[in-house]
Design an enzyme around this catalytic site. Sequence first.
Site, PDB file in Angstrom:
ATOM      1  N   SER A   1       0.806  -1.222   0.000  1.00 19.61           N
ATOM      2  CA  SER A   1       0.000   0.000   0.000  1.00 19.61           C
ATOM      3  C   SER A   1       0.837   1.269   0.000  1.00 19.61           C
ATOM      4  O   SER A   1       0.294   2.372  -0.002  1.00 19.61           O
ATOM      5  CB  SER A   1      -0.950   0.005   1.203  1.00 19.61           C
ATOM      6  OG  SER A   1      -0.220   0.006   2.417  1.00 19.61           O
ATOM      7  N   SER A   2       2.175   1.130   0.006  1.00 14.10           N
ATOM      8  CA  SER A   2       3.025   2.316  -0.031  1.00 14.10           C
ATOM      9  C   SER A   2       4.419   1.934  -0.516  1.00 14.10           C
ATOM     10  O   SER A   2       4.774   0.746  -0.575  1.00 14.10           O
ATOM     11  CB  SER A   2       3.131   2.977   1.356  1.00 14.10           C
ATOM     12  OG  SER A   2       3.796   2.119   2.271  1.00 14.10           O
TER      13      SER A   2
ATOM     14  N   ASN B   1      -3.147  -1.629   7.474  1.00  9.32           N
ATOM     15  CA  ASN B   1      -3.978  -0.428   7.557  1.00  9.32           C
ATOM     16  C   ASN B   1      -5.127  -0.516   6.555  1.00  9.32           C
ATOM     17  O   ASN B   1      -4.951  -0.305   5.356  1.00  9.32           O
ATOM     18  CB  ASN B   1      -3.111   0.805   7.288  1.00  9.32           C
ATOM     19  CG  ASN B   1      -3.835   2.095   7.584  1.00  9.32           C
ATOM     20  OD1 ASN B   1      -4.985   2.275   7.218  1.00  9.32           O
ATOM     21  ND2 ASN B   1      -3.149   3.018   8.257  1.00  9.32           N
TER      22      ASN B   1
ATOM     23  N   ASP C   1      -2.188  -8.710   9.582  1.00 14.41           N
ATOM     24  CA  ASP C   1      -0.947  -8.508  10.321  1.00 14.41           C
ATOM     25  C   ASP C   1      -0.139  -9.792  10.184  1.00 14.41           C
ATOM     26  O   ASP C   1      -0.514 -10.833  10.740  1.00 14.41           O
ATOM     27  CB  ASP C   1      -1.253  -8.220  11.791  1.00 14.41           C
ATOM     28  CG  ASP C   1      -0.008  -7.929  12.626  1.00 14.41           C
ATOM     29  OD1 ASP C   1       1.111  -8.236  12.154  1.00 14.41           O
ATOM     30  OD2 ASP C   1      -0.157  -7.422  13.750  1.00 14.41           O
TER      31      ASP C   1
ATOM     32  N   LYS D   1       5.739 -20.456   5.437  1.00 12.37           N
ATOM     33  CA  LYS D   1       5.101 -21.642   6.017  1.00 12.37           C
ATOM     34  C   LYS D   1       3.734 -21.902   5.404  1.00 12.37           C
ATOM     35  O   LYS D   1       3.420 -23.042   5.014  1.00 12.37           O
ATOM     36  CB  LYS D   1       4.983 -21.465   7.531  1.00 12.37           C
ATOM     37  CG  LYS D   1       4.282 -22.622   8.240  1.00 12.37           C
ATOM     38  CD  LYS D   1       4.221 -22.397   9.747  1.00 12.37           C
ATOM     39  CE  LYS D   1       3.490 -23.549  10.437  1.00 12.37           C
ATOM     40  NZ  LYS D   1       3.457 -23.373  11.913  1.00 12.37           N
TER      41      LYS D   1
ATOM     42  N   SER E   1      15.338  -7.322   2.339  1.00 13.90           N
ATOM     43  CA  SER E   1      16.400  -7.126   3.324  1.00 13.90           C
ATOM     44  C   SER E   1      16.789  -5.648   3.307  1.00 13.90           C
ATOM     45  O   SER E   1      15.922  -4.789   3.286  1.00 13.90           O
ATOM     46  CB  SER E   1      17.573  -8.050   2.975  1.00 13.90           C
ATOM     47  OG  SER E   1      18.674  -7.791   3.797  1.00 13.90           O
TER      48      SER E   1
ATOM     49  N   THR F   1      10.727   8.790   7.382  1.00 12.92           N
ATOM     50  CA  THR F   1      10.202   9.616   8.468  1.00 12.92           C
ATOM     51  C   THR F   1      10.585   9.034   9.818  1.00 12.92           C
ATOM     52  O   THR F   1      10.871   9.756  10.783  1.00 12.92           O
ATOM     53  CB  THR F   1       8.672   9.711   8.353  1.00 12.92           C
ATOM     54  OG1 THR F   1       8.328  10.281   7.092  1.00 12.92           O
ATOM     55  CG2 THR F   1       8.094  10.580   9.467  1.00 12.92           C
TER      56      THR F   1
END
Length: 244
Positions: free
Chosen positions: A17-18, A41, A63, A121, A137, A188
Amino acid sequence: MAMADIANSRILIVGGSSGMGLALAKQSLAAGAEVIIAGRNADRLGRISTELSHPVLSTVAIDISREAEVAALFDRIGKVDHIVSTAADIEGAYELLPNVDLKAAQKVVDSKFFGPLLLAKYGAPALSPSGSLTFTSGVAAYRPSPRGSVVAAVNAALEGLVRALAVELAPIRVNAVSPGWVDTPIWTFVAGDKRNETLDAMAKRLPVGRVGQPEDVADAIGYLMGNGFTTGTVLHVEGGHRLI
């Protein structure tokens, strides 16, 4: 370009999403792939879905540090051809050692190590033998800086996981892309209000004369998805950062 090889494939992009994940989603859709963007989000996912407005784009809130949610994700979406994770929760983790907060450090481990482990998994059974897993990474594993001990260690651990999974899950291919300094919102959390100043200073040091853009990393991930003879590899996309 390898992106041409992913037409008609289904790609799950966690963290799409970003930043780098969003750039990859756009490139994949343009190449003719079906894309599933996953992230934590829900509001941001909704905005991206509206912004891109593509008939073969879907989103799902998840998540990846929660095992039950990862298992449920693959029950929900079914078979995929490629799984990519660019997710990284590093808020509060860039601190000098005396100020390191263990909870912030654990979030880095959850998002950049245990998350990919769970995706492998539960995702491997959803992949075809010609499918791939690609994780993110970072150059901190090779050029750590003060305040960056946690991120450097997690990046290095992830690369070890990639090599092991490439052997265990063969012929499914497992690789990592290792970005250098890329102009994404994550800065940020790294540099705060000195973000632009910090990136500009690094651009002057790098052999290529600039910091990376999300599209640079998306191109590299596209290669790793599309090249059937690459596995257990870390592809460095860092503008020569390891040389300075």
